[in-house]
Design a protein around this motif. Structure first.
Motif, PDB file in Angstrom:
ATOM      1  N   PRO A  51     -23.443  61.622  -8.030  1.00 50.18           N
ATOM      2  CA  PRO A  51     -23.608  62.633  -6.971  1.00 50.18           C
ATOM      3  C   PRO A  51     -24.987  63.281  -6.910  1.00 50.18           C
ATOM      4  O   PRO A  51     -25.114  64.394  -6.402  1.00 50.18           O
ATOM      5  CB  PRO A  51     -22.545  63.667  -7.358  1.00 50.18           C
ATOM      6  N   LYS A  53     -28.454  64.446  -5.509  1.00 49.96           N
ATOM      7  CA  LYS A  53     -28.666  64.831  -4.110  1.00 49.96           C
ATOM      8  C   LYS A  53     -29.905  64.197  -3.477  1.00 49.96           C
ATOM      9  O   LYS A  53     -29.925  63.911  -2.290  1.00 49.96           O
ATOM     10  CB  LYS A  53     -28.747  66.352  -3.991  1.00 49.96           C
ATOM     11  N   CYS A  73     -20.872  58.195   2.911  1.00 50.62           N
ATOM     12  CA  CYS A  73     -20.094  59.280   3.522  1.00 50.62           C
ATOM     13  C   CYS A  73     -18.692  59.329   2.938  1.00 50.62           C
ATOM     14  O   CYS A  73     -18.151  60.398   2.660  1.00 50.62           O
ATOM     15  CB  CYS A  73     -20.039  59.078   5.037  1.00 50.62           C
ATOM     16  N   ILE A  74     -18.093  58.148   2.734  1.00 57.07           N
ATOM     17  CA  ILE A  74     -16.743  58.088   2.186  1.00 57.07           C
ATOM     18  C   ILE A  74     -16.720  58.503   0.722  1.00 57.07           C
ATOM     19  O   ILE A  74     -15.906  59.329   0.296  1.00 57.07           O
ATOM     20  CB  ILE A  74     -16.165  56.668   2.344  1.00 57.07           C
ATOM     21  N   GLU A  76     -18.768  60.218  -1.107  1.00 56.70           N
ATOM     22  CA  GLU A  76     -19.242  61.547  -1.488  1.00 56.70           C
ATOM     23  C   GLU A  76     -18.126  62.588  -1.442  1.00 56.70           C
ATOM     24  O   GLU A  76     -18.291  63.690  -1.911  1.00 56.70           O
ATOM     25  CB  GLU A  76     -20.376  61.982  -0.552  1.00 56.70           C
ATOM     26  N   LYS A  77     -16.994  62.199  -0.861  1.00 54.29           N
ATOM     27  CA  LYS A  77     -15.905  63.164  -0.677  1.00 54.29           C
ATOM     28  C   LYS A  77     -14.624  62.643  -1.304  1.00 54.29           C
ATOM     29  O   LYS A  77     -14.470  61.468  -1.584  1.00 54.29           O
ATOM     30  CB  LYS A  77     -15.672  63.395   0.816  1.00 54.29           C
ATOM     31  N   LYS A  78     -13.704  63.576  -1.498  1.00 50.65           N
ATOM     32  CA  LYS A  78     -12.329  63.216  -1.825  1.00 50.65           C
ATOM     33  C   LYS A  78     -11.462  63.663  -0.662  1.00 50.65           C
ATOM     34  O   LYS A  78     -11.778  64.624   0.028  1.00 50.65           O
ATOM     35  CB  LYS A  78     -11.883  63.870  -3.132  1.00 50.65           C
ATOM     36  N   TYR A  79     -10.358  62.957  -0.472  1.00 51.97           N
ATOM     37  CA  TYR A  79      -9.547  63.185   0.713  1.00 51.97           C
ATOM     38  C   TYR A  79      -8.120  63.567   0.339  1.00 51.97           C
ATOM     39  O   TYR A  79      -7.579  63.106  -0.666  1.00 51.97           O
ATOM     40  CB  TYR A  79      -9.548  61.929   1.593  1.00 51.97           C
ATOM     41  N   ASN A  80      -7.509  64.401   1.182  1.00 49.60           N
ATOM     42  CA  ASN A  80      -6.118  64.810   0.987  1.00 49.60           C
ATOM     43  C   ASN A  80      -5.147  63.740   1.479  1.00 49.60           C
ATOM     44  O   ASN A  80      -4.068  63.560   0.926  1.00 49.60           O
ATOM     45  CB  ASN A  80      -5.828  66.121   1.719  1.00 49.60           C
ATOM     46  N   ASN A 102     -10.851  57.936  -7.133  1.00 50.32           N
ATOM     47  CA  ASN A 102     -12.109  58.570  -6.739  1.00 50.32           C
ATOM     48  C   ASN A 102     -12.074  59.076  -5.305  1.00 50.32           C
ATOM     49  O   ASN A 102     -12.811  59.994  -4.950  1.00 50.32           O
ATOM     50  CB  ASN A 102     -13.264  57.583  -6.905  1.00 50.32           C
ATOM     51  N   LEU A 103     -11.237  58.477  -4.474  1.00 46.92           N
ATOM     52  CA  LEU A 103     -11.161  58.871  -3.066  1.00 46.92           C
ATOM     53  C   LEU A 103     -10.091  59.919  -2.796  1.00 46.92           C
ATOM     54  O   LEU A 103     -10.236  60.751  -1.901  1.00 46.92           O
ATOM     55  CB  LEU A 103     -10.870  57.643  -2.192  1.00 46.92           C
ATOM     56  N   GLU A 105      -7.698  63.101  -3.469  1.00 49.04           N
ATOM     57  CA  GLU A 105      -7.571  64.371  -4.186  1.00 49.04           C
ATOM     58  C   GLU A 105      -6.300  64.380  -5.027  1.00 49.04           C
ATOM     59  O   GLU A 105      -5.358  63.631  -4.765  1.00 49.04           O
ATOM     60  CB  GLU A 105      -7.505  65.527  -3.175  1.00 49.04           C
TER      61      GLU A 105
END
Length: 269
Positions: A51, A53, A73-74, A76-80, A102-103, A105
């Motif tokens: 991560p 920057k 973009c995918i 860098e985030k975690k998703y619900n 990793n993806l 939450e």
């Protein structure tokens, strides 16, 4: 993101991830350092540098640079919630075992459409099902008819729903055998008929499409009593099994019809 057909064109050879990790670990790049890949391709070096920057990349191939942006973009985030229908006809190798962790939450949910016969029951994928059962709470399996994607393909699909949470052998898995999705194998709309063979109409005078999805959704949302597969009959489209029930099968079967069809017949013999 990129199929093997594109690899190697114009001298492009995408660096294996273990080689990428080796280089990054050797350099021991500090978080505040600026990093650039002037031939980033799909972003192997860039993604493995997250991560951090201060990361930059460019590529002469605009398509690859766009794929890199999407990938970053995918990751860098975690998703619900993850909702997906990956291509059935493609063999996409996943090099990172923990990509789903990793993806997703913690307590996040995944719903994925997959070929039923292979992924959900074939011996070849037993190890995959074992990993899923050990690491995720399987919430539901919705078995769809072969006509679902007709007239484009006759592959019988199913939807797997799981949660990234602590697993127990007593966890319930809702199983649903869906037989009618509103069209036939030619893609033609199918309507409901009464016992006299006349097409049914709703209160507004419209013909009723033979699509079970709405009624099944209503049943699941209404907290209607759902029985264990051992109490269900072959006519029961909705029932539940437990993680322990799945583990009792030799190949860790996740196909609903295996339980309210095959196993019940075995018990009555």
């Amino acid at each position: 993101f990129i199929g093997t057909a594109l690899k190697g064109e114009h001298g492009q050879f995408f660096t294996p991830r273990n080689v990428v990790r080796f280089v990054i670990n050797f350099l021991d790049v500090e978080e505040n350092k600026k990093i650039i890949d002037p031939a980033c391709g799909t972003g192997g070096f860039i993604v493995e540098s997250l991560p951090r920057k201060n990361i930059f990349g460019c590529d002469r191939d605009s398509f690859l640079s766009q794929a890199c942006k999407a990938y970053m973009c995918i990751l860098e985030k975690k998703y619900n919630i993850i909702l997906t229908n990956p291509p059935f006809g493609q063999k996409i190798m996943v090099e990172e075992e923990k990509i789903l962790k990793n993806l997703l939450e913690k307590n996040g949910k995944l719903a994925i459409v997959l070929p039923e016969a292979s992924i959900f029951g074939n011996k070849i994928y037993r190890e995959l099902r074992k990993i899923l059962l050990q690491n995720y709470k399987i919430i539901a399996v919705f078995s769809l008819p072969p006509e679902t994607f007709k007239p484009f393909t006759g592959v019988k699909p199913a939807i797997l729903v799981l949660e990234n949470s602590q697993v127990s052998d007593n966890d319930r898995v809702i199983c649903v055998n869906i037989q009618n999705v509103g069209h036939d194998k030619r893609g033609k709309i199918l309507y409901k008929y009464d016992k006299n063979g006349a097409p049914q109409k709703d209160k507004d005078g419209n013909f009723v499409v033979n699509d079970e999805l709405g009624s099944i959704t209503a049943k699941l949302k209404s907290h209607h009593k759902i029985v264990h597969y051992q109490e269900a009959t072959e006519k029961d489209k909705v029932f539940f099994i437990t993680h322990e029930d799945i583990k009792q099968t030799e190949d860790l079967i996740l196909i609903p019809s295996y339980y309210n069809g095959f196993l019940n017949k075995q018990e009555t013999k």
